[in-house]
Design a protein around this motif. Structure first.
Motif, mmCIF file in Angstrom:
data_model
loop_
_atom_site.group_PDB
_atom_site.id
_atom_site.type_symbol
_atom_site.label_atom_id
_atom_site.label_comp_id
_atom_site.label_asym_id
_atom_site.label_seq_id
_atom_site.Cartn_x
_atom_site.Cartn_y
_atom_site.Cartn_z
ATOM 1 N N TYR A 146 5.289 10.447 -0.364
ATOM 2 C CA TYR A 146 4.798 8.891 -0.567
ATOM 3 C C TYR A 146 3.327 8.757 -0.137
ATOM 4 O O TYR A 146 3.036 9.624 0.188
ATOM 5 N N ILE A 147 3.391 7.713 -0.562
ATOM 6 C CA ILE A 147 1.485 7.256 0.167
ATOM 7 C C ILE A 147 1.128 6.703 0.377
ATOM 8 O O ILE A 147 2.299 5.773 0.647
ATOM 9 N N GLY A 148 0.304 6.540 1.318
ATOM 10 C CA GLY A 148 -0.068 4.704 2.062
ATOM 11 C C GLY A 148 -1.587 5.345 1.444
ATOM 12 O O GLY A 148 -2.705 5.757 1.841
ATOM 13 N N ALA A 149 -2.011 3.741 0.488
ATOM 14 C CA ALA A 149 -3.411 3.867 0.145
ATOM 15 C C ALA A 149 -4.415 2.467 -0.178
ATOM 16 O O ALA A 149 -3.236 1.484 0.310
ATOM 17 N N VAL A 159 -6.558 7.592 0.325
ATOM 18 C CA VAL A 159 -4.533 8.111 0.262
ATOM 19 C C VAL A 159 -4.736 9.295 1.204
ATOM 20 O O VAL A 159 -4.634 10.716 0.965
ATOM 21 N N THR A 160 -3.516 8.435 2.022
ATOM 22 C CA THR A 160 -2.942 9.864 2.371
ATOM 23 C C THR A 160 -1.528 9.979 2.085
ATOM 24 O O THR A 160 -0.475 9.174 1.673
ATOM 25 N N VAL A 161 -1.473 11.288 1.680
ATOM 26 C CA VAL A 161 0.090 11.713 0.474
ATOM 27 C C VAL A 161 1.195 12.350 1.875
ATOM 28 O O VAL A 161 0.270 13.490 3.610
ATOM 29 N N ASN A 162 2.087 12.191 2.241
ATOM 30 C CA ASN A 162 2.863 13.024 3.175
ATOM 31 C C ASN A 162 4.932 12.966 2.637
ATOM 32 O O ASN A 162 5.207 12.835 1.486
ATOM 33 N N SER A 205 -5.744 13.432 1.026
ATOM 34 C CA SER A 205 -5.666 13.916 2.202
ATOM 35 C C SER A 205 -4.083 13.990 2.422
ATOM 36 O O SER A 205 -3.041 13.116 2.497
ATOM 37 N N ASP A 206 -3.804 15.521 2.298
ATOM 38 C CA ASP A 206 -2.288 15.599 1.882
ATOM 39 C C ASP A 206 -1.592 16.364 3.350
ATOM 40 O O ASP A 206 -2.117 17.285 4.286
ATOM 41 N N GLU A 207 -1.170 15.960 3.991
ATOM 42 C CA GLU A 207 -0.112 15.593 5.531
ATOM 43 C C GLU A 207 0.767 16.424 5.384
ATOM 44 O O GLU A 207 1.504 15.668 6.556
ATOM 45 N N GLN A 236 0.994 -1.220 0.045
ATOM 46 C CA GLN A 236 0.006 0.146 -0.367
ATOM 47 C C GLN A 236 1.152 1.232 -0.449
ATOM 48 O O GLN A 236 0.437 2.290 -0.297
ATOM 49 N N ILE A 237 2.173 1.174 -0.441
ATOM 50 C CA ILE A 237 3.285 2.608 0.112
ATOM 51 C C ILE A 237 3.565 1.988 -1.174
ATOM 52 O O ILE A 237 4.313 1.248 -1.799
ATOM 53 N N VAL A 238 3.777 3.754 -1.719
ATOM 54 C CA VAL A 238 5.025 4.042 -3.026
ATOM 55 C C VAL A 238 5.606 5.495 -2.493
ATOM 56 O O VAL A 238 4.575 5.995 -2.481
ATOM 57 N N VAL A 239 6.963 5.187 -3.172
ATOM 58 C CA VAL A 239 7.718 6.250 -2.340
ATOM 59 C C VAL A 239 8.166 6.724 -3.942
ATOM 60 O O VAL A 239 7.912 6.055 -4.916
#
Length: 396
Positions: free
Chosen positions: A250-253, A232-235, A204-206, A94-97
């Motif tokens: 990266y994202i957690g999605a 999709v949590t973007v950080n 959600s851009d964090e 679920q993670i993409v860098v």
């Protein structure tokens, strides 16, 4: 020869923040003493413990292509970070860098949107959201907010903006440009609206998560069980770790979105920089307290710049709870003559400040809100004091 170029690129607006930074550089090259308060870039150096990890990676001969979605060890560090800081459980699939959070956002738009899909953007929004959506043939739907509401969208506004074509909602918290933070309760109220519309994916851009001044605790939309599979949590590390040039986001999605982003990125840039990834493992694994000194300094500067701006007639400020920007309402100057020119809007006001005060800011038009300008306080106290003094002189 623009007729030789694609309609896509001809219709694309240049990034307003980068454009203002370029104008400031040009004026500096002409010998003008420009104070740049336009770019969202910490003025600190990357912490030594992170630089040391990069040097070690160089000496350990990291120089080969990286996996498209990131090193396994980095993904593990991101998984641990999400659990520790956000109470979010993700698996490696679920993670993409990516090469910065901007690429992560672009990936998500490209793999999620079809022609005509609508994306709700509470205004003000980060400068590139709208054009990233347009590049994916989506339609940005702007929801205006005001300084009186701390620039936050209400559940009623969200409900009113949703149509059968709505595919996504994008927002940042802490917000660039306003510094506003959605509380867990406020996010829950938005989630309750979204429950009636299961087709909508949330981005959600964090990226400013750790630059938080302690008024409203950070919350993630994906924390809600009924929103986890739709968020999709973007950080990334650019802002809180002073690593803008290292270009790691990266994202957690949901797995299907992560897989699609991995597929797209494999044809565009492949994996992100090997040395930067090794450094980010250390950045994320170390306690967040190691970067608190930067947050404390930003908080001091926020107090300083608000005090100075509130002393200028015509500037109307609220108190941002995070990030490192103030977003004053400057409508009091519209229709007034300054330096022999009538100021009609925020863009003209920002250009006036650049030319008359030698201070670079960014027009609120770039963020979907034409009443304001964005001023970054990622600058020394001396620069802030001098810049606001110049602005005061230029408008009085």
């Amino acid at each position: 020869m623009s007729n030789q170029l694609s309609d896509r690129i001809n219709s694309l607006a240049p990034s307003a923040t980068l454009e203002m930074a370029a104008k400031a550089r040009e004026l500096r090259a002409e010998g003008k003493d420009i104070i740049g308060l336009s770019l969202g870039e910490p003025d600190f150096n990357t912490p030594d413990y992170i630089k040391d990890a990069a040097i070690k990676a160089v000496n350990d001969d990291y120089n080969s292509y990286t996996p498209v979605d990131g090193y396994g060890e980095l993904k593990d560090a991101i998984i641990t970070k999400f659990k520790r800081d956000n109470n979010l459980s993700y698996e490696a699939s679920q993670i993409v860098v990516s090469t910065g959070a901007k690429q992560a956002l672009y990936n998500v738009a490209q793999v999620s949107l079809n022609k005509g899909d609508e994306v709700i953007l509470p205004c003000p929004y980060w400068v590139s959201y709208s054009d990233i959506v347009k590049l994916a043939d989506g339609v940005p739907v702007e929801v205006p907010t005001s300084i009186e509401d701390d620039f936050k969208m209400t559940p009623e506004q969200l409900e009113a903006a949703i149509t059968p074509k709505t595919k996504m909602l994008w927002y940042s918290s802490p917000c660039n440009p306003s510094g506003s933070i959605y509380s867990k309760e406020e996010l829950r109220a938005l989630a309750d609206v979204l429950q009636k519309h299961p087709q909508i994916i949330v981005v959600s851009d964090e990226i400013y998560e750790h630059i938080n001044y302690g008024v409203t605790a950070h919350a993630s939309m994906a924390e809600f069980e009924d929103m986890y599979d739709r968020t999709v949590t973007v950080n990334g590390v650019a802002k809180a770790f002073a690593m803008t040039g290292w270009r790691i986001g990266y994202i957690g999605a949901p797995s299907y979105i992560a897989r699609a982003c991995n597929k797209l990125q494999g044809q565009v840039t492949s994996g992100a920089n090997c040395i930067a990834q090794r450094a980010v493992i250390t950045a994320l694994e170390e306690p967040v307290s190691r970067i608190q000194y930067m947050v404390d300094k930003f908080k001091e500067r926020r107090k300083l710049i608000l005090g100075l701006l509130n002393d200028i007639e015509g500037f109307k400020c609220n108190e941002p709870e995070g990030a490192f920007y103030v977003y004053p309402d400057v409508t009091a100057f519209f229709g007034k003559t300054l330096g022999g020119k009538v100021i009609n809007n925020a863009s003209e006001f920002a250009i006036y400040l650049l030319e008359a005060a030698n201070v670079a800011t960014v027009t609120g038009d770039a963020f979907g809100n034409g009443n304001c300008i964005r001023i970054s306080y990622a600058a020394s106290e001396e620069q802030i004091i001098e810049a606001i003094a110049r602005i005061k002189k230029a408008v009085s």
